[in-house]
Design a protein around this motif. Structure first.
Motif, PDB file in Angstrom:
ATOM      1  N   GLY A  52      23.127  -3.217 -35.319  1.00 32.29           N
ATOM      2  CA  GLY A  52      22.356  -1.785 -35.729  1.00 32.29           C
ATOM      3  C   GLY A  52      23.159  -0.897 -36.032  1.00 32.29           C
ATOM      4  O   GLY A  52      22.946  -0.002 -37.039  1.00 32.29           O
ATOM      5  N   GLU A  53      24.498  -0.799 -35.283  1.00 26.06           N
ATOM      6  CA  GLU A  53      25.328   0.425 -35.692  1.00 26.06           C
ATOM      7  C   GLU A  53      26.031  -0.142 -37.252  1.00 26.06           C
ATOM      8  O   GLU A  53      25.964   1.054 -37.942  1.00 26.06           O
ATOM      9  CB  GLU A  53      26.466   0.238 -34.782  1.00 26.06           C
ATOM     10  N   THR A  54      26.098  -1.354 -37.664  1.00 25.57           N
ATOM     11  CA  THR A  54      26.754  -1.586 -38.724  1.00 25.57           C
ATOM     12  C   THR A  54      25.723  -1.209 -39.776  1.00 25.57           C
ATOM     13  O   THR A  54      26.222  -0.699 -41.248  1.00 25.57           O
ATOM     14  CB  THR A  54      27.104  -2.950 -38.576  1.00 25.57           C
ATOM     15  N   LEU A  55      24.450  -1.715 -39.788  1.00 26.42           N
ATOM     16  CA  LEU A  55      23.393  -1.509 -40.649  1.00 26.42           C
ATOM     17  C   LEU A  55      22.875  -0.240 -40.641  1.00 26.42           C
ATOM     18  O   LEU A  55      21.707  -0.006 -41.522  1.00 26.42           O
ATOM     19  CB  LEU A  55      22.485  -2.671 -40.688  1.00 26.42           C
ATOM     20  N   ILE A  56      23.157   0.812 -39.529  1.00 30.23           N
ATOM     21  CA  ILE A  56      22.480   1.893 -39.497  1.00 30.23           C
ATOM     22  C   ILE A  56      21.027   1.780 -39.282  1.00 30.23           C
ATOM     23  O   ILE A  56      19.981   2.410 -39.935  1.00 30.23           O
ATOM     24  CB  ILE A  56      22.800   2.771 -40.868  1.00 30.23           C
ATOM     25  N   LEU A  57      20.712   1.109 -38.181  1.00 25.50           N
ATOM     26  CA  LEU A  57      19.347   0.502 -37.774  1.00 25.50           C
ATOM     27  C   LEU A  57      19.201   1.178 -36.365  1.00 25.50           C
ATOM     28  O   LEU A  57      20.018   1.084 -35.554  1.00 25.50           O
ATOM     29  CB  LEU A  57      19.021  -0.878 -37.935  1.00 25.50           C
ATOM     30  N   PRO A  58      17.793   1.634 -36.140  1.00 26.91           N
ATOM     31  CA  PRO A  58      17.771   2.170 -34.607  1.00 26.91           C
ATOM     32  C   PRO A  58      17.504   0.817 -33.745  1.00 26.91           C
ATOM     33  O   PRO A  58      17.503  -0.331 -34.442  1.00 26.91           O
ATOM     34  CB  PRO A  58      16.349   2.883 -34.812  1.00 26.91           C
ATOM     35  N   TRP A  59      17.927   1.178 -32.659  1.00 27.29           N
ATOM     36  CA  TRP A  59      17.798  -0.034 -31.536  1.00 27.29           C
ATOM     37  C   TRP A  59      16.296  -0.880 -31.598  1.00 27.29           C
ATOM     38  O   TRP A  59      16.495  -2.188 -31.455  1.00 27.29           O
ATOM     39  CB  TRP A  59      17.913   0.496 -30.196  1.00 27.29           C
ATOM     40  N   LYS A  60      15.289  -0.250 -31.772  1.00 23.15           N
ATOM     41  CA  LYS A  60      14.111  -0.801 -31.880  1.00 23.15           C
ATOM     42  C   LYS A  60      13.816  -1.804 -33.242  1.00 23.15           C
ATOM     43  O   LYS A  60      13.471  -2.940 -32.928  1.00 23.15           O
ATOM     44  CB  LYS A  60      12.980   0.245 -32.091  1.00 23.15           C
ATOM     45  N   ILE A  61      14.420  -1.352 -34.216  1.00 24.85           N
ATOM     46  CA  ILE A  61      14.527  -2.065 -35.453  1.00 24.85           C
ATOM     47  C   ILE A  61      15.240  -3.143 -35.351  1.00 24.85           C
ATOM     48  O   ILE A  61      15.126  -4.502 -35.676  1.00 24.85           O
ATOM     49  CB  ILE A  61      14.673  -1.497 -36.583  1.00 24.85           C
ATOM     50  N   ALA A  62      16.402  -3.017 -34.873  1.00 25.74           N
ATOM     51  CA  ALA A  62      17.612  -4.063 -34.588  1.00 25.74           C
ATOM     52  C   ALA A  62      17.252  -5.162 -33.624  1.00 25.74           C
ATOM     53  O   ALA A  62      17.424  -6.511 -33.810  1.00 25.74           O
ATOM     54  CB  ALA A  62      18.848  -3.403 -34.302  1.00 25.74           C
ATOM     55  N   THR A  63      16.572  -4.632 -32.607  1.00 27.10           N
ATOM     56  CA  THR A  63      15.957  -5.714 -31.721  1.00 27.10           C
ATOM     57  C   THR A  63      15.143  -6.607 -32.213  1.00 27.10           C
ATOM     58  O   THR A  63      15.029  -7.770 -31.978  1.00 27.10           O
ATOM     59  CB  THR A  63      15.357  -4.954 -30.340  1.00 27.10           C
ATOM     60  N   GLN A  64      14.138  -5.901 -32.925  1.00 26.41           N
ATOM     61  CA  GLN A  64      12.828  -6.739 -33.760  1.00 26.41           C
ATOM     62  C   GLN A  64      13.612  -7.794 -34.665  1.00 26.41           C
ATOM     63  O   GLN A  64      13.061  -8.948 -34.692  1.00 26.41           O
ATOM     64  CB  GLN A  64      12.232  -5.657 -34.371  1.00 26.41           C
ATOM     65  N   VAL A  65      14.703  -7.472 -35.224  1.00 25.76           N
ATOM     66  CA  VAL A  65      15.181  -8.330 -36.375  1.00 25.76           C
ATOM     67  C   VAL A  65      16.031  -9.203 -35.401  1.00 25.76           C
ATOM     68  O   VAL A  65      15.657 -10.683 -35.873  1.00 25.76           O
ATOM     69  CB  VAL A  65      16.256  -7.420 -36.949  1.00 25.76           C
ATOM     70  N   VAL A  66      16.708  -9.277 -34.343  1.00 27.39           N
ATOM     71  CA  VAL A  66      17.174 -10.398 -33.681  1.00 27.39           C
ATOM     72  C   VAL A  66      16.301 -11.080 -33.076  1.00 27.39           C
ATOM     73  O   VAL A  66      16.659 -12.509 -33.086  1.00 27.39           O
ATOM     74  CB  VAL A  66      18.270  -9.634 -32.753  1.00 27.39           C
ATOM     75  N   ASN A  67      15.377 -10.488 -32.309  1.00 27.20           N
ATOM     76  CA  ASN A  67      14.180 -11.269 -31.545  1.00 27.20           C
ATOM     77  C   ASN A  67      13.157 -11.959 -32.431  1.00 27.20           C
ATOM     78  O   ASN A  67      12.350 -12.504 -31.719  1.00 27.20           O
ATOM     79  CB  ASN A  67      13.875 -10.407 -30.305  1.00 27.20           C
ATOM     80  N   ASP A  68      13.298 -11.772 -33.685  1.00 28.17           N
ATOM     81  CA  ASP A  68      12.063 -12.344 -34.688  1.00 28.17           C
ATOM     82  C   ASP A  68      11.932 -14.084 -34.279  1.00 28.17           C
ATOM     83  O   ASP A  68      12.837 -14.620 -34.447  1.00 28.17           O
ATOM     84  CB  ASP A  68      12.123 -12.006 -35.837  1.00 28.17           C
ATOM     85  N   PRO A  69      11.046 -14.283 -33.963  1.00 20.94           N
ATOM     86  CA  PRO A  69      10.886 -15.896 -33.583  1.00 20.94           C
ATOM     87  C   PRO A  69      11.162 -16.799 -34.617  1.00 20.94           C
ATOM     88  O   PRO A  69      11.550 -17.795 -34.569  1.00 20.94           O
ATOM     89  CB  PRO A  69       9.324 -15.893 -33.130  1.00 20.94           C
ATOM     90  N   THR A  70      10.678 -16.533 -36.022  1.00 17.36           N
ATOM     91  CA  THR A  70      10.954 -17.284 -37.173  1.00 17.36           C
ATOM     92  C   THR A  70      12.240 -17.015 -37.804  1.00 17.36           C
ATOM     93  O   THR A  70      12.789 -18.188 -38.558  1.00 17.36           O
ATOM     94  CB  THR A  70      10.032 -17.149 -38.087  1.00 17.36           C
ATOM     95  N   GLY A  71      12.949 -15.792 -37.625  1.00 19.16           N
ATOM     96  CA  GLY A  71      14.348 -15.913 -38.085  1.00 19.16           C
ATOM     97  C   GLY A  71      14.679 -15.068 -39.466  1.00 19.16           C
ATOM     98  O   GLY A  71      15.795 -14.907 -39.761  1.00 19.16           O
ATOM     99  N   GLU A  72      13.705 -15.104 -40.184  1.00 19.69           N
ATOM    100  CA  GLU A  72      13.792 -14.549 -41.514  1.00 19.69           C
ATOM    101  C   GLU A  72      14.489 -12.969 -41.543  1.00 19.69           C
ATOM    102  O   GLU A  72      15.356 -13.008 -42.445  1.00 19.69           O
ATOM    103  CB  GLU A  72      12.499 -14.429 -42.418  1.00 19.69           C
ATOM    104  N   PRO A  73      13.982 -12.180 -40.592  1.00 16.92           N
ATOM    105  CA  PRO A  73      14.535 -10.737 -40.679  1.00 16.92           C
ATOM    106  C   PRO A  73      16.230 -11.062 -40.323  1.00 16.92           C
ATOM    107  O   PRO A  73      17.074 -10.375 -41.030  1.00 16.92           O
ATOM    108  CB  PRO A  73      14.000 -10.237 -39.533  1.00 16.92           C
ATOM    109  N   LEU A  74      16.870 -11.842 -39.422  1.00 20.48           N
ATOM    110  CA  LEU A  74      18.059 -12.013 -39.370  1.00 20.48           C
ATOM    111  C   LEU A  74      18.818 -12.484 -40.555  1.00 20.48           C
ATOM    112  O   LEU A  74      19.878 -12.065 -40.621  1.00 20.48           O
ATOM    113  CB  LEU A  74      18.180 -12.892 -38.239  1.00 20.48           C
ATOM    114  N   ALA A  75      18.028 -13.472 -41.131  1.00 23.74           N
ATOM    115  CA  ALA A  75      18.810 -13.947 -42.580  1.00 23.74           C
ATOM    116  C   ALA A  75      18.748 -12.757 -43.214  1.00 23.74           C
ATOM    117  O   ALA A  75      20.080 -12.606 -44.075  1.00 23.74           O
ATOM    118  CB  ALA A  75      17.902 -14.841 -42.930  1.00 23.74           C
ATOM    119  N   CYS A  76      18.151 -11.871 -43.473  1.00 26.14           N
ATOM    120  CA  CYS A  76      18.439 -10.667 -44.385  1.00 26.14           C
ATOM    121  C   CYS A  76      19.067  -9.797 -43.975  1.00 26.14           C
ATOM    122  O   CYS A  76      20.084  -9.399 -44.835  1.00 26.14           O
ATOM    123  CB  CYS A  76      16.863  -9.982 -44.309  1.00 26.14           C
TER     124      CYS A  76
END
Length: 332
Positions: free
Chosen positions: A202-226
């Motif tokens: 989140g700090e590196t990509l300038i994302l708030p904690w809520k969005i960063a958590t949603q990216v990491v914890n997404d069940p199918t994984g496409e957000p983390l790949a992005c």
């Protein structure tokens, strides 16, 4: 029973536009696109009407309107293939879009078998990318919500089409900062520290904690790949992150293979556009949260204070008597 037209009164509005001299074609095209994407599925008759109406307008509107409609329809999985082709996107049968987006290798020889007009569109893509279209916060929030709410196959299609849109992508993370973050993320993944991994991402990509958590914890994984692609993470490092960050992902051979294949075909531009949408979507929530502190409130207070009148006893006859020097001396 007759089928209700998708946009009733279209011909009448076009006639009014020609008679009154007011060009409403850009507005009509935007309205058509907005109406079409509001429904998850369409009948063949609705799709036929949409193709017929939009084909009459796409070539007659300005570049900004065409770019906005292209970006809107590129994210919608049920956009008819003729409309995609007309907008300069890569159309394919609905049952093959996801497979082509996920399995076609980059720069493969299959491009030579494309239709001439599609191949010409592919060659013109770098020229279209020079006119980037900035996303408004509301549009960014809509794209972000659409991406997070879509299924895995629909996300792959969205990412495939985003590379062809004129949406403005986020700037790349500076190389030295990205390299340091990639090392920290790999170490956090190695020990399974999801919290520190999320914080660093989140700090590196300038994302708030809520969005960063949603990216990491997404069940199918496409957000983390992005997110990893936006950082410039190598494929080998990304695979190690998949293997060690979460046991439920690392122990599934199918999931690791699927996400690794997606990562190899994912274009950096698509990942940076998604990153821009995540960043822009936070501005909508921030504006709503701090709405009471805007300058308009201070101006309202100032106007209220300005209309206050002096308190005192008005003259009996309603006429103000001017003060003279004698009256001032007598009042002392």
């Amino acid at each position: 029973m007759t089928t209700r037209p998708l946009f009733s009164g279209f011909d009448g509005l076009m006639s009014l536009s020609r008679r009154e001299g007011v060009d409403i074609r850009p507005t009509l095209l935007r309205v058509l696109a907005d109406l079409y994407v509001q429904t998850n599925a369409h009948s063949e008759e609705e799709a036929r009407q949409f193709v017929e109406l939009t084909s009459r307008l796409i070539d007659q509107v300005d570049d900004a309107t065409r770019a906005a409609v292209r970006a809107r329809l590129a994210l919608y999985p049920e956009t008819p293939a003729p409309v995609l082709k007309h907008l300069g996107l890569k159309p394919s049968p609905s049952d093959q879009r996801v497979r082509l987006a996920a399995e076609r290798p980059v720069g493969s020889a299959s491009e030579a078998t494309l239709a001439p007009e599609v191949a010409a569109t592919s060659r013109e893509t770098p020229l279209r990318m020079t006119s980037n279209l900035s996303m408004q916060p509301a549009d960014a929030a809509e794209i972000s919500n659409l991406f997070f709410g879509a299924a895995s196959a629909e996300r792959v299609l969205m990412l495939h089409n985003l590379a062809e849109t004129p949406l403005k992508a986020s700037a790349r993370v500076p190389a030295y900062r990205a390299q340091r973050a990639i090392e920290a993320l790999e170490m956090a993944a190695w020990v399974g520290d999801v919290d520190n991994f999320t914080l660093e991402l989140g700090e590196t990509l300038i994302l708030p904690w809520k969005i960063a958590t949603q990216v990491v914890n997404d069940p199918t994984g496409e957000p983390l790949a992005c997110a990893a692609k936006a950082l410039g993470m190598s494929s080998l490092v990304y695979q190690r992150v998949l293997l060690f960050l979460k046991p439920e992902t690392g122990t599934s051979v199918h999931t690791v293979y699927r996400l690794s294949r997606l990562y190899d075909t994912l274009q950096e531009r698509s990942a940076l556009i998604i990153l821009a949408a995540w960043r822009g979507s936070t501005m909508v929530a921030a504006r709503a949260r701090y709405r009471s502190g805007l300058y308009d409130d201070e101006r309202s207070r100032a106007r209220n204070a300005a209309v206050q009148t002096r308190t005192g006893t008005p003259p009996a006859n309603g006429v103000a008597v001017p003060r003279t020097a004698s009256s001032q001396n007598s009042g002392r």
